[in-house]
Design a protein around this motif. Structure first.
Motif, mmCIF file in Angstrom:
data_model
loop_
_atom_site.group_PDB
_atom_site.id
_atom_site.type_symbol
_atom_site.label_atom_id
_atom_site.label_comp_id
_atom_site.label_asym_id
_atom_site.label_seq_id
_atom_site.Cartn_x
_atom_site.Cartn_y
_atom_site.Cartn_z
ATOM 1 N N ILE A 5 -0.207 6.499 -13.608
ATOM 2 C CA ILE A 5 -1.085 7.478 -11.888
ATOM 3 C C ILE A 5 -1.900 7.289 -12.522
ATOM 4 O O ILE A 5 -3.320 7.648 -13.270
ATOM 5 C CB ILE A 5 -0.001 8.391 -11.857
ATOM 6 C CG1 ILE A 5 1.010 8.133 -11.364
ATOM 7 C CG2 ILE A 5 -1.743 8.170 -9.996
ATOM 8 C CD1 ILE A 5 1.965 9.919 -10.759
ATOM 9 N N LEU A 6 -3.027 6.139 -11.682
ATOM 10 C CA LEU A 6 -4.920 5.883 -11.770
ATOM 11 C C LEU A 6 -5.125 7.253 -11.128
ATOM 12 O O LEU A 6 -4.700 8.198 -10.276
ATOM 13 C CB LEU A 6 -4.759 4.595 -11.134
ATOM 14 C CG LEU A 6 -4.497 3.107 -11.134
ATOM 15 C CD1 LEU A 6 -4.986 2.190 -10.012
ATOM 16 C CD2 LEU A 6 -4.874 2.889 -12.630
ATOM 17 N N ILE A 7 -6.389 7.661 -11.783
ATOM 18 C CA ILE A 7 -7.295 8.756 -11.909
ATOM 19 C C ILE A 7 -8.419 8.148 -10.876
ATOM 20 O O ILE A 7 -9.350 7.200 -11.705
ATOM 21 C CB ILE A 7 -7.115 9.346 -13.014
ATOM 22 C CG1 ILE A 7 -6.064 9.760 -13.732
ATOM 23 C CG2 ILE A 7 -7.963 10.824 -12.604
ATOM 24 C CD1 ILE A 7 -5.391 11.060 -12.980
ATOM 25 N N HIS A 8 -8.753 9.247 -9.825
ATOM 26 C CA HIS A 8 -10.459 8.193 -9.122
ATOM 27 C C HIS A 8 -11.406 8.910 -10.293
ATOM 28 O O HIS A 8 -11.518 10.156 -10.913
ATOM 29 C CB HIS A 8 -10.458 9.295 -8.244
ATOM 30 C CG HIS A 8 -11.906 9.774 -7.884
ATOM 31 N ND1 HIS A 8 -12.270 8.524 -7.078
ATOM 32 C CD2 HIS A 8 -12.763 11.087 -7.488
ATOM 33 C CE1 HIS A 8 -13.498 9.019 -6.723
ATOM 34 N NE2 HIS A 8 -13.110 10.846 -6.421
ATOM 35 N N PRO A 9 -12.306 8.368 -10.688
ATOM 36 C CA PRO A 9 -12.726 7.421 -9.772
ATOM 37 C C PRO A 9 -11.722 5.525 -10.805
ATOM 38 O O PRO A 9 -11.997 5.919 -11.567
ATOM 39 C CB PRO A 9 -14.495 7.127 -10.083
ATOM 40 C CG PRO A 9 -14.606 8.189 -10.652
ATOM 41 C CD PRO A 9 -13.638 8.958 -11.551
ATOM 42 N N ASP A 10 -11.233 5.011 -9.599
ATOM 43 C CA ASP A 10 -10.768 3.696 -10.151
ATOM 44 C C ASP A 10 -10.839 2.816 -8.781
ATOM 45 O O ASP A 10 -10.431 3.378 -8.051
ATOM 46 C CB ASP A 10 -9.486 3.916 -11.300
ATOM 47 C CG ASP A 10 -8.698 2.799 -10.936
ATOM 48 O OD1 ASP A 10 -9.247 1.720 -10.693
ATOM 49 O OD2 ASP A 10 -8.477 2.969 -12.495
ATOM 50 N N PRO A 11 -11.927 1.911 -9.262
ATOM 51 C CA PRO A 11 -11.911 0.485 -8.256
ATOM 52 C C PRO A 11 -10.799 0.094 -7.234
ATOM 53 O O PRO A 11 -11.123 0.324 -6.333
ATOM 54 C CB PRO A 11 -12.588 -0.432 -8.693
ATOM 55 C CG PRO A 11 -12.904 0.033 -10.107
ATOM 56 C CD PRO A 11 -12.382 1.182 -10.657
ATOM 57 N N ARG A 12 -9.826 0.470 -8.578
ATOM 58 C CA ARG A 12 -8.704 -0.200 -7.474
ATOM 59 C C ARG A 12 -7.602 0.642 -6.362
ATOM 60 O O ARG A 12 -7.239 0.112 -5.129
ATOM 61 C CB ARG A 12 -6.997 -0.293 -8.473
ATOM 62 C CG ARG A 12 -8.027 -1.506 -9.507
ATOM 63 C CD ARG A 12 -6.555 -2.218 -10.611
ATOM 64 N NE ARG A 12 -6.904 -0.402 -11.912
ATOM 65 C CZ ARG A 12 -6.227 -0.030 -13.043
ATOM 66 N NH1 ARG A 12 -5.875 -0.410 -12.980
ATOM 67 N NH2 ARG A 12 -6.716 1.105 -13.612
ATOM 68 N N LEU A 13 -8.410 1.799 -6.720
ATOM 69 C CA LEU A 13 -8.149 2.800 -5.568
ATOM 70 C C LEU A 13 -8.880 2.490 -4.329
ATOM 71 O O LEU A 13 -8.838 3.348 -3.147
ATOM 72 C CB LEU A 13 -8.043 4.968 -5.838
ATOM 73 C CG LEU A 13 -7.573 5.091 -7.410
ATOM 74 C CD1 LEU A 13 -7.782 6.219 -7.890
ATOM 75 C CD2 LEU A 13 -5.628 4.983 -6.642
ATOM 76 N N LYS A 14 -10.032 2.118 -4.466
ATOM 77 C CA LYS A 14 -10.802 1.780 -3.127
ATOM 78 C C LYS A 14 -10.989 0.606 -2.731
ATOM 79 O O LYS A 14 -11.075 -0.010 -1.453
ATOM 80 C CB LYS A 14 -12.362 1.859 -3.689
ATOM 81 C CG LYS A 14 -12.308 3.223 -4.149
ATOM 82 C CD LYS A 14 -12.067 4.804 -3.515
ATOM 83 C CE LYS A 14 -13.082 4.563 -2.108
ATOM 84 N NZ LYS A 14 -12.805 6.508 -1.319
ATOM 85 N N LYS A 15 -9.702 -0.482 -2.990
ATOM 86 C CA LYS A 15 -9.489 -1.259 -2.632
ATOM 87 C C LYS A 15 -8.186 -1.381 -0.924
ATOM 88 O O LYS A 15 -7.267 -0.843 -1.535
ATOM 89 C CB LYS A 15 -9.236 -2.440 -3.955
ATOM 90 C CG LYS A 15 -9.763 -2.876 -3.983
ATOM 91 C CD LYS A 15 -9.535 -3.897 -5.678
ATOM 92 C CE LYS A 15 -9.950 -4.935 -6.498
ATOM 93 N NZ LYS A 15 -12.008 -4.395 -6.409
ATOM 94 N N VAL A 16 -8.073 -2.491 -0.551
ATOM 95 C CA VAL A 16 -7.187 -2.707 0.868
ATOM 96 C C VAL A 16 -6.076 -2.970 -0.428
ATOM 97 O O VAL A 16 -6.204 -4.413 -0.669
ATOM 98 C CB VAL A 16 -7.887 -3.332 2.137
ATOM 99 C CG1 VAL A 16 -6.757 -3.343 2.583
ATOM 100 C CG2 VAL A 16 -8.942 -2.224 2.908
ATOM 101 N N ALA A 17 -5.387 -2.527 0.160
ATOM 102 C CA ALA A 17 -4.406 -3.621 -0.328
ATOM 103 C C ALA A 17 -3.433 -4.623 0.905
ATOM 104 O O ALA A 17 -3.243 -4.323 1.921
ATOM 105 C CB ALA A 17 -3.138 -2.061 -0.289
ATOM 106 N N ASP A 18 -2.459 -5.733 0.097
ATOM 107 C CA ASP A 18 -2.152 -6.728 0.417
ATOM 108 C C ASP A 18 -0.816 -6.142 1.341
ATOM 109 O O ASP A 18 0.068 -5.680 0.451
ATOM 110 C CB ASP A 18 -1.251 -8.130 -0.403
ATOM 111 C CG ASP A 18 -2.842 -8.530 -1.148
ATOM 112 O OD1 ASP A 18 -4.246 -8.548 0.141
ATOM 113 O OD2 ASP A 18 -3.370 -8.496 -2.572
#
Length: 172
Positions: A5-18
């Motif tokens: 599981i990605l931990i904040h801050p990670d830029p992928r957590l701020k992207k809009v999913a497709d």
């Protein structure tokens, strides 16, 4: 398979999913992995971006009572189609922001539309913890975290703790 599981801050957590165009066996396997990861964490919800996959897919199971049958729910392309004016405040946490909790106010009831693992269109009303959880997970699909609802100072404090946690984990 349990996924990291990605931990904040990670830029992928701020992207809009497709959006998911076609529900393949690969995506069904991903959903199963996400459920296994969520239960292992343990948590009540997980969004694909939290494991680094930018697809509109969430899983949830808000059954917490001892001995109650689990209700694993898989949602492809979930969207809130109606929300109550009445709100609820829950103390929220997030698997991508471990051991940090804060009160977040959200609509008390929501109607959600999604595709199930077989591609069938579903629609259901949620309230209580289920309503909070589904909104929290859909937020992830839009690049939004529960700390984005907090005052800047509290958000910065939590972010600093997560940066420290990631540094500690990288060392060990």
């Amino acid at each position: 398979m349990i996924r990291p599981i990605l931990i904040h801050p990670d830029p992928r957590l701020k992207k809009v999913a497709d959006p998911v165009a076609d529900i393949s066996d690969e995506l069904r396997a991903l959903a199963d992995d996400m459920l296994a990861t969520m239960y292992d964490a343990p948590g009540i919800g997980l969004a694909a971006p939290q494991i680094g996959v930018l697809n509109r897919l969430i899983v949830l199971d808000c059954i917490k009572e001892e001995g109650a049958a689990p209700q694993p729910t898989i949602m492809f392309n979930p969207e809130v189609i109606a929300a109550s004016d009445e709100t609820n405040t829950y103390e929220e946490g997030c698997l991508s922001i471990p051991d940090q909790y804060a009160d977040v106010e959200r609509p008390a009831e929501v109607s959600v539309r999604w595709l199930d693992r077989d591609g069938n269109l579903k629609e259901q009303d949620f309230d209580g913890l289920w309503a909070t959880c589904v909104q929290h997970e859909i937020d992830h699909l839009n690049g939004k975290l529960f700390i984005d609802y907090l005052r800047p100072l509290k958000r910065q404090m939590i972010t600093r703790k997560m940066v420290k946690l990631k540094r500690e984990r990288a060392r060990s």
